[in-house]
Motif scaffolding. Structure first.
Motif, short mmCIF file in Angstrom:
data_model
loop_
_atom_site.label_atom_id
_atom_site.label_comp_id
_atom_site.label_asym_id
_atom_site.label_seq_id
_atom_site.Cartn_x
_atom_site.Cartn_y
_atom_site.Cartn_z
N HIS A 135 -8.48 7.87 -12.02
CA HIS A 135 -7.04 8.61 -12.35
C HIS A 135 -5.79 8.12 -12.73
O HIS A 135 -5.63 6.64 -12.46
N GLU A 136 -5.63 8.57 -14.08
CA GLU A 136 -4.41 7.69 -14.68
C GLU A 136 -3.27 7.72 -14.13
O GLU A 136 -3.04 8.78 -13.23
N TYR A 137 -2.47 6.86 -14.07
CA TYR A 137 -0.87 6.25 -12.91
C TYR A 137 -0.34 7.99 -13.40
O TYR A 137 0.15 8.90 -11.75
N SER B 216 0.63 -1.24 -0.06
CA SER B 216 -0.19 0.16 0.38
C SER B 216 0.66 1.07 0.34
O SER B 216 1.86 1.10 0.32
N PRO B 217 0.24 2.87 -1.17
CA PRO B 217 1.17 3.79 -0.43
C PRO B 217 1.22 4.48 0.73
O PRO B 217 2.04 5.56 0.61
N PHE C 167 -9.53 8.91 -0.43
CA PHE C 167 -7.69 8.75 -1.18
C PHE C 167 -7.87 7.21 -2.53
O PHE C 167 -7.80 7.43 -4.35
N PHE C 168 -8.52 6.09 -2.70
CA PHE C 168 -8.53 5.20 -3.16
C PHE C 168 -9.11 5.52 -4.11
O PHE C 168 -9.48 4.42 -5.29
N ASN C 169 -10.28 6.22 -4.00
CA ASN C 169 -11.53 5.83 -4.97
C ASN C 169 -10.80 7.20 -6.40
O ASN C 169 -10.62 7.11 -7.55
N TYR C 170 -10.39 7.90 -5.74
CA TYR C 170 -9.12 9.08 -6.36
C TYR C 170 -8.09 7.85 -7.47
O TYR C 170 -7.98 8.25 -8.87
N LEU C 171 -7.55 7.12 -6.75
CA LEU C 171 -6.09 6.22 -6.61
C LEU C 171 -6.97 5.47 -8.45
O LEU C 171 -6.84 4.74 -9.95
N LYS C 172 -8.27 4.99 -8.01
CA LYS C 172 -8.82 4.22 -9.08
C LYS C 172 -9.63 4.78 -10.12
O LYS C 172 -9.73 3.85 -11.15
N VAL D 173 -1.74 10.91 -11.39
CA VAL D 173 -1.15 10.76 -10.08
C VAL D 173 0.20 11.67 -9.50
O VAL D 173 0.60 12.31 -8.47
#
Length: 92
Positions: free
Chosen positions: A68-70, A4-5, A61-66, A73
């Motif tokens: 948005h393109e790597y 995990s980040p 936070f996890f929804n944002y990562l899910k 981010v």
């Protein structure tokens, strides 16, 4: 294994080698009820994973990562680091 980040209190990253073998081989739906940093959920081999967490900032936070393109981010993180002049030695 994916770590995990987040450095989350109670994180299971160091226990994954002990935890993961306890799960069945074929999992259709894995529900991580107390998801936290999502160390377990992201490493379980399942057709579908569901993350639940009471702390809304983690969910966001996890929804944002899910969603948005790597590369976007990474660019946003780098912009924040540059804006606040962050470094490993500049804790202030």
């Amino acid at each position: 294994m994916i770590k995990s980040p987040l450095n989350f209190i109670g994180g299971k990253s160091k226990l994954l080698n002990q935890i993961l073998p306890l799960f069945p081989i074929n999992i259709n739906n894995f529900i991580d009820l107390f998801g936290g940093g999502f160390n377990v959920g992201i490493n379980v081999k399942a057709k579908k994973r569901t993350y639940y967490e009471k702390i809304s900032h983690l969910v966001d936070f996890f929804n944002y990562l899910k969603t948005h393109e790597y590369i976007d981010v990474i660019r946003e993180i780098e912009a924040i680091i540059n804006n606040y002049k962050l470094s490993k030695i500049n804790k202030d």
